[in-house]
Scaffold this active site. Structure first.
Site: not given
Length: 740
Positions: A65-66
């Protein structure tokens, strides 16, 4: 000068030594360890689970998850150095990331075109590793969801395992990609790396075979990583305190129509003062009743009990004296917290008598208030961050009582972990933030009103506005106009009545409305879309699941369903005789209750072991959206055929949409059972209903011949139809008392 050089030399030596420690502790290359040290020291990273990612057998895809600009550097430091990192264009070109990019392999990508490349499949088939950074979105738009599809396709083609990674706390970093009003910034937040076990797409689908979509299986797995980024073993009090640290102790968190707004700090101070008094008159682990309306006092009492290590038993004061006495006895409640002003205003003298008949005494908030000294307040102001007793999330936190819509209520015992898990499951599926305001009109003795309407905002920093009764149909739209909520919880019955009395601008601030407890009618959904530009997202739950099981979202929704299963839950469908396209729903998951207490075994926890039988008949489509066909008890068996009473109600509602209806089954000597319609429609007649049913293609068996007309359909305090009372009413009206 010499001192400065010595200091610098000392820092370098310390850096090198810590790098050596991290090299051996995590199995990193020395260069990786050296560049990981600044992250580790600055953000006190909890990294115990990164070994799962490092030991994952290739081919493997790390789905990250960026959330901030730090994840690429952090992952380049921690993941095996043969991993190919697929970076966005900014991360691929940032000068400050250059030392970290040198640690491994990376390529820049264009989100529009990357995943058509066969090169990635070839890398994986050669026992390779990929690190993919997907946009941090709880409800991804169509463009982002395409990336999930692409990753799924690559994983299937290469038979690669998926390892989701979520860095909890990264949203609060100064370099966060989330707007600051939705994720308040902190220079040095503590970070925790959530990593899940490697699984192929086939493995993920097999966990819930009734949800056959490969892409949704991946999406749900990533949501699980987000869920487990929260330390679910900290308990509710500490989770609320963590939220206060994230958004600020001065952040307004609760408000009601009488006391006004309270910040986190003031809430905890008030809760500690009350908790001290509760400690003095109760024993650790004792069930203590709360009989209060939706107001600041009920939150302070709940948090005070949690702090003091007591179990909050939520008394349903609308259930009637007999049910209240039974509840007090079943849960062995000796003390009930209440307010004289509330009892007088709500005319609850008979309920107070019922509490006392059950063996409990009343502890009045007014008496506590007058006994509080300046020293008490000062001590609470100094120690508000500390709970009064050691917190244990595995122990009972709350006792709720089932609605009794179909029979005798039971006490449902929920641990603090159950409740916190369910709140964070919802947070992993629905987009909320401290920028939101939640209007809760559902009573806290109802599981939906407690977890979704109270605990969820307290552990996420969403401001909560409490209103004492959902039945004030004219006042609530006016309150909404003033408070400007972005989220509201309700049932179809309540929402339809609010819409009838509301002016067009009253609910204009809403982003969405979460509806549960009963099916949302198409006209209710249409009204909120067209008049208020607010989406009703329908969900499904049960008290035993703390309570949310499935929910639609504003982006990923399907009308006529209650949405998809929450992260980390599993379901199975048991075949039901006479029903070919649906089955009986069984559930398993970390939000499922500890167990029941029953009237015949008061105070004794009867643990839930294994799967829980919900008693609901549901159908599941290929994308995993769940459609409720009805309760198993809400089916009539007519001449050997199973007929859904819920489907009968939907048919009748289509004919007379402005009225309220309830279908019940009563005994029939010839066919076993027959269906009776109880309705508020004065002009309802069987001939018109039969004609409409024929036009709609309904089976003849599901069209009621008997119609009982009433002024009001009996309802429970939760807003659900009271089917026990409704069936009794129908039997009495039809003179079937002896047969029943």
């Amino acid at each position: 000068m010499i001192l400065t050089l010595a200091l610098l030399a000392g820092l370098v030596v310390a850096w090198l030594l810590i790098g050596v420690v991290e090299t051996f502790r995590l199995g990193l290359r020395f260069a990786q360890a050296l560049l990981y040290v600044p992250f580790k020291l600055a953000y006190r990273i909890s990294d115990n689970r990164i070994s799962i990612a490092r030991k994952a057998q290739a081919p493997v895809i790390y789905v990250i998850a960026h959330q901030s600009r730090f994840e690429p550097g952090l992952m380049l430091s921690l993941l095996p150095d043969d991993t190919l990192h697929i970076l966005d264009e900014v991360s691929a070109r940032s000068p400050w990331l250059e030392p970290w990019r040198e640690l491994g392999r990376s390529i820049a990508f264009n989100a529009e075109h990357l995943f058509v490349s066969r090169r990635l499949v070839r890398v994986l088939k050669g026992k390779g590793r990929l690190a993919v950074y997907l946009p941090d979105s709880v409800e991804p738009d169509i463009k982002t969801f395409r990336l999930f599809r692409a990753v799924t396709r690559i994983a299937i083609q290469a038979d690669a395992r998926i390892v989701p990674i979520f860095v909890a706390g990264a949203r609060s970093l100064p370099v966060s990609l989330t707007p600051a009003d939705k994720a308040p910034r902190h220079w040095l937040p503590q970070l925790s790396i959530s990593v899940l076990e490697p699984m192929t797409i086939a493995d993920l689908v097999a966990r819930n075979p009734d949800q056959a979509s490969n892409t949704n299986a991946l999406f749900d797995r990533v949501a699980e990583a987000r869920l487990f980024g929260t330390n679910l073993d900290r308990g509710l009090f500490l989770a609320m305190r963590d939220a206060a640290a994230r958004v600020g102790a001065s952040h307004p968190i609760i408000e009601d129509v009488i006391s006004g707004a309270l910040s986190y700090r003031k809430m905890f101070i008030g809760a500690r003062v009350l908790g001290r008094r509760f400690e003095a008159v109760t024993a650790p682990g004792e069930a203590v009743g709360i009989m209060l309306p939706n107001a600041n006092g009920v939150v302070l009492s709940l948090v005070g009990l949690l702090s003091a290590g007591r179990v909050a038993a939520m008394i349903n004061y609308t259930a009637g004296p007999a049910s209240v006495t039974a509840a007090v006895r079943t849960a062995v409640i000796r003390t009930v917290i209440s307010s004289r002003a509330f009892v007088e205003k709500a005319d609850l003298a008979d309920i107070v008598a019922a509490v006392e008949k059950g063996g409990a005494r009343l502890l009045w908030l007014e008496d506590i208030r007058t006994s509080v000294t300046t020293l008490d307040k000062l001590a609470a102001a100094l120690l508000w961050r500390s709970p009064l007793q050691r917190q244990d999330a595995a122990k009972p936190g709350v006792i709720l009582f089932t609605s009794g819509s179909e029979g005798t209520p039971k006490a449902v015992v929920l641990s603090q972990r159950n409740l916190l898990t369910n709140a964070m499951q919802a947070e992993a599926r629905i987009t909320i933030s401290p920028a939101d305001i939640l209007l809760n009109v559902l009573p806290v003795f109802h599981s939906f009103g407690l977890t979704g309407g109270t605990i969820l905002p307290l552990v996420t920093g969403v401001k909560l506005f409490l209103y004492p009764s959902p039945l004030h149909y004219k006042i609530i739209p006016e309150i909404a106009r003033k408070v400007k909520p972005t989220i509201m919880f309700g049932t179809d019955t309540f929402l339809a009545n609010y819409a009838r009395t509301a002016k067009d601008g009253d609910f204009s601030s809403l982003r969405f409305v979460v509806a549960g407890a009963e099916a949302v009618k198409p006209e209710t959904r249409r009204t909120y879309r067209e008049r208020f530009q607010a989406e009703i997202i329908e969900g499904f739950g049960l008290t035993e699941a703390a309570p949310v099981v499935a929910v639609n979202t504003a982006i990923h929704g399907r009308d006529g369903t209650v949405g998809r299963l929450l992260p980390a839950m599993r379901m199975k469908l048991e075949p039901v005789e006479g029903i070919s396209d649906a089955g009986r729903l069984w559930l398993d998951g970390p939000n499922l209750m500890m167990g029941y207490m029953t009237a015949d075994r008061p105070g004794e926890l009867q643990p839930l072991t294994g799967w829980h039988d919900t008693g609901d008949i549901v159908a599941v489509d290929r994308e995993g959206f769940i459609a409720i066909r009805g309760r198993a008890k809400r089916f009539a068996k007519i001449a050997g055929e199973m007929v859904s009473l819920g489907a009968v109600e939907m048919l009748v509602q289509s004919l007379w949409p402005e009225e309220r209806h309830a279908a019940v089954a009563v005994p029939d000597k010839r066919r076993g059972e027959r269906i009776v319609l109880v309705t508020t429609a004065d002009d309802a007649n069987p001939d018109e209903l039969r004609k409409f049913g024929k036009q709609a293609g309904a089976a003849e068996l599901m069209v009621p011949n008997d119609i009982v007309k009433v002024e009001e359909i009996p309802v429970l305090g939760s807003g659900k139809t009271d089917y026990v009372s409704t069936r009794k009413l129908a039997i009495d009206r039809l003179g079937l008392g002896v047969a029943a």
